[in-house]
Design a protein around this motif. Structure first.
Motif, PDB file in Angstrom:
ATOM      1  N   UNK A  65     -11.989  31.787 -35.903  1.00 47.75           N
ATOM      2  CA  UNK A  65     -13.499  31.747 -35.647  1.00 47.75           C
ATOM      3  C   UNK A  65     -14.392  30.260 -34.983  1.00 47.75           C
ATOM      4  N   UNK A  66     -15.273  31.700 -34.320  1.00 48.65           N
ATOM      5  CA  UNK A  66     -16.032  30.380 -33.432  1.00 48.65           C
ATOM      6  C   UNK A  66     -17.705  30.139 -34.134  1.00 48.65           C
ATOM      7  N   UNK A  67     -18.131  29.172 -32.982  1.00 51.50           N
ATOM      8  CA  UNK A  67     -19.700  28.542 -33.114  1.00 51.50           C
ATOM      9  C   UNK A  67     -19.960  29.742 -32.546  1.00 51.50           C
ATOM     10  N   UNK A  68     -21.425  29.821 -33.303  1.00 56.43           N
ATOM     11  CA  UNK A  68     -22.369  31.030 -32.541  1.00 56.43           C
ATOM     12  C   UNK A  68     -22.648  30.670 -31.428  1.00 56.43           C
ATOM     13  N   UNK A  69     -23.757  29.152 -31.721  1.00 57.61           N
ATOM     14  CA  UNK A  69     -24.648  28.933 -30.374  1.00 57.61           C
ATOM     15  C   UNK A  69     -23.634  27.807 -29.542  1.00 57.61           C
ATOM     16  N   UNK A  70     -22.448  27.752 -29.581  1.00 59.12           N
ATOM     17  CA  UNK A  70     -21.152  26.998 -28.851  1.00 59.12           C
ATOM     18  C   UNK A  70     -19.574  27.427 -29.068  1.00 59.12           C
ATOM     19  N   UNK A  71     -19.992  28.671 -28.599  1.00 57.31           N
ATOM     20  CA  UNK A  71     -18.676  29.500 -28.537  1.00 57.31           C
ATOM     21  C   UNK A  71     -17.193  28.406 -28.257  1.00 57.31           C
ATOM     22  N   UNK A  72     -17.486  27.365 -26.989  1.00 56.57           N
ATOM     23  CA  UNK A  72     -15.975  27.388 -27.256  1.00 56.57           C
ATOM     24  C   UNK A  72     -15.586  25.729 -28.837  1.00 56.57           C
ATOM     25  N   UNK A  73     -16.855  25.784 -29.399  1.00 57.68           N
ATOM     26  CA  UNK A  73     -15.765  25.027 -30.348  1.00 57.68           C
ATOM     27  C   UNK A  73     -15.126  26.094 -31.256  1.00 57.68           C
ATOM     28  N   UNK A  74     -14.412  26.422 -31.125  1.00 59.25           N
ATOM     29  CA  UNK A  74     -13.094  27.189 -32.075  1.00 59.25           C
ATOM     30  C   UNK A  74     -11.995  27.058 -32.981  1.00 59.25           C
ATOM     31  N   UNK A  75     -11.688  27.756 -33.906  1.00 63.19           N
ATOM     32  CA  UNK A  75     -10.487  27.205 -34.303  1.00 63.19           C
ATOM     33  C   UNK A  75      -9.008  29.245 -34.531  1.00 63.19           C
ATOM     34  N   UNK A  76      -8.372  29.045 -34.074  1.00 62.45           N
ATOM     35  CA  UNK A  76      -7.153  30.330 -33.719  1.00 62.45           C
ATOM     36  C   UNK A  76      -6.067  30.213 -35.397  1.00 62.45           C
ATOM     37  N   UNK A  86     -21.634  31.426 -37.321  1.00 62.94           N
ATOM     38  CA  UNK A  86     -19.997  31.659 -37.766  1.00 62.94           C
ATOM     39  C   UNK A  86     -19.463  33.200 -37.465  1.00 62.94           C
ATOM     40  N   UNK A  87     -18.348  33.437 -36.210  1.00 63.59           N
ATOM     41  CA  UNK A  87     -18.047  34.563 -35.633  1.00 63.59           C
ATOM     42  C   UNK A  87     -16.778  34.294 -36.188  1.00 63.59           C
ATOM     43  N   UNK A  88     -16.752  36.237 -36.140  1.00 64.06           N
ATOM     44  CA  UNK A  88     -14.756  36.173 -36.305  1.00 64.06           C
ATOM     45  C   UNK A  88     -14.573  36.984 -34.870  1.00 64.06           C
ATOM     46  N   UNK A  89     -13.290  37.142 -34.546  1.00 66.11           N
ATOM     47  CA  UNK A  89     -12.581  37.538 -33.710  1.00 66.11           C
ATOM     48  C   UNK A  89     -11.820  38.010 -34.356  1.00 66.11           C
ATOM     49  N   UNK A  90     -11.135  39.128 -33.875  1.00 72.05           N
ATOM     50  CA  UNK A  90     -10.234  39.956 -34.350  1.00 72.05           C
ATOM     51  C   UNK A  90      -9.584  40.525 -33.183  1.00 72.05           C
ATOM     52  N   UNK A  91      -8.292  39.675 -31.809  1.00 75.44           N
ATOM     53  CA  UNK A  91      -7.939  39.677 -30.999  1.00 75.44           C
ATOM     54  C   UNK A  91      -9.355  39.422 -29.618  1.00 75.44           C
ATOM     55  N   UNK A  92      -9.811  40.034 -29.188  1.00 78.33           N
ATOM     56  CA  UNK A  92     -10.705  39.958 -28.400  1.00 78.33           C
ATOM     57  C   UNK A  92     -12.293  41.119 -29.157  1.00 78.33           C
ATOM     58  N   UNK A 151     -12.325  24.248 -39.554  1.00 78.85           N
ATOM     59  CA  UNK A 151     -11.175  24.034 -39.892  1.00 78.85           C
ATOM     60  C   UNK A 151     -11.299  25.712 -40.585  1.00 78.85           C
ATOM     61  N   UNK A 152     -10.226  26.124 -40.180  1.00 81.45           N
ATOM     62  CA  UNK A 152      -9.795  26.995 -40.899  1.00 81.45           C
ATOM     63  C   UNK A 152      -8.215  27.251 -41.975  1.00 81.45           C
ATOM     64  N   UNK A 153      -8.398  27.472 -43.358  1.00 82.76           N
ATOM     65  CA  UNK A 153      -7.597  27.450 -44.864  1.00 82.76           C
ATOM     66  C   UNK A 153      -7.060  25.864 -44.600  1.00 82.76           C
ATOM     67  N   UNK A 154      -8.018  24.928 -44.356  1.00 86.95           N
ATOM     68  CA  UNK A 154      -7.481  23.329 -44.840  1.00 86.95           C
ATOM     69  C   UNK A 154      -6.281  23.145 -43.447  1.00 86.95           C
TER      70      UNK A 154
END
Length: 256
Positions: A102-113, A64-70, A31-34
């Motif tokens: 925001x992505x999960x490092x071990x499984x990048x398919x788990x993400x929220x934008x 956790x990993x964060x991306x701005x664009x790519x 979740x991001x900001x609830x």
């Protein structure tokens, strides 16, 4: 008596089904900001906004990993496990439409934008002076970004400009506002104002148009032709005079 029939069900099936349901119910989520799904965050040009990513239903430490664009955002070592925060500071026009993920490092398919919707008024000011000869075309251009998109109007000497077909042409995009005047006349002299307005505010820019007398245009080809004729005439005159001098000198020698 009619014999009752029953469906045979393996003993392990209910246990497996319950286990599967329990697994689905406790699946790892972010979740991001609830917010538990992708969303758009509307903001203005504020000093800073924060995004907080949190891991749910995890029995272990999750990076956790964060991306701005790519591009990946650099995080401190203590800002990566199970919860991670980033700060956008300051928020400016270039952040509008940018996606933070925001992505999960071990499984990048788990993400929220999160898509930033940065709202800001038109930024436009200043003035410009243009000198144009009669019968020439001139274009006045305003460049201004805004969100939501602005609309433009044109004034002449502080009054609404009456657009004349075949004489005025208006062009507009999300960032460009342009007025073209075809074959300007003395009556086009004046101050033109570009007014760009959105629900959040407006901006203006003045153009002082000075229409000058049309300069006389010399026929270049005729001038060149005349110069050639004059040059040849002078040359032939010199040659003819030279022949006369030679003949006169020769006659004098004979008399001697």
């Amino acid at each position: 008596m009619e014999q009752r029939r029953s469906l045979a069900v393996p003993c392990g099936a209910p246990i497996l089904a319950i286990s599967f349901l329990a697994c689905v119910a406790t699946a790892l989520e972010l979740s991001v900001n609830n917010h538990a799904a992708d969303f758009t965050l509307s903001t203005t040009l504020v000093p800073a906004i924060s995004l907080s990513c949190l891991v749910h239903n995890s029995s272990q430490a999750e990076e956790l990993l964060w991306y701005r664009g790519d591009g990946q955002v650099g995080l401190n070592a203590g800002n990566k496990v199970n919860i991670s925060n980033i700060c956008i500071s300051p928020v400016n026009e270039s952040d509008n439409g940018v996606t933070f993920t925001c992505r999960l490092a071990r499984d990048k398919s788990v993400q929220l934008s999160v898509i930033l919707d940065v709202q800001f008024p038109p930024q436009l000011s200043g003035e410009e002076t243009l000198h144009v000869e009669e019968e020439q075309d001139v274009t006045l251009t305003c460049n201004s970004k805004s969100n939501p998109q602005a609309q433009s109007t044109w004034l002449k000497d502080n009054h609404s400009l009456t657009l004349q077909q075949s004489h005025h042409e208006v062009y507009q995009t999300s960032e460009i506002f342009r007025l073209s005047i075809k074959k300007v006349q003395k009556s086009d002299n004046g101050t033109y104002t570009c007014v760009v307005e959105s629900p959040l505010g407006y901006g203006t820019k003045d153009f002082h148009l000075i229409v000058e007398d049309k300069k006389a245009v010399f026929p270049t080809e005729a001038v060149i032709a005349a110069a050639v004729v004059v040059s040849l005439t002078i040359l032939f005159g010199i040659v003819a005079r030279k022949d006369k001098i030679f003949k006169k000198t020769a006659t004098n020698y004979l008399l001697l």
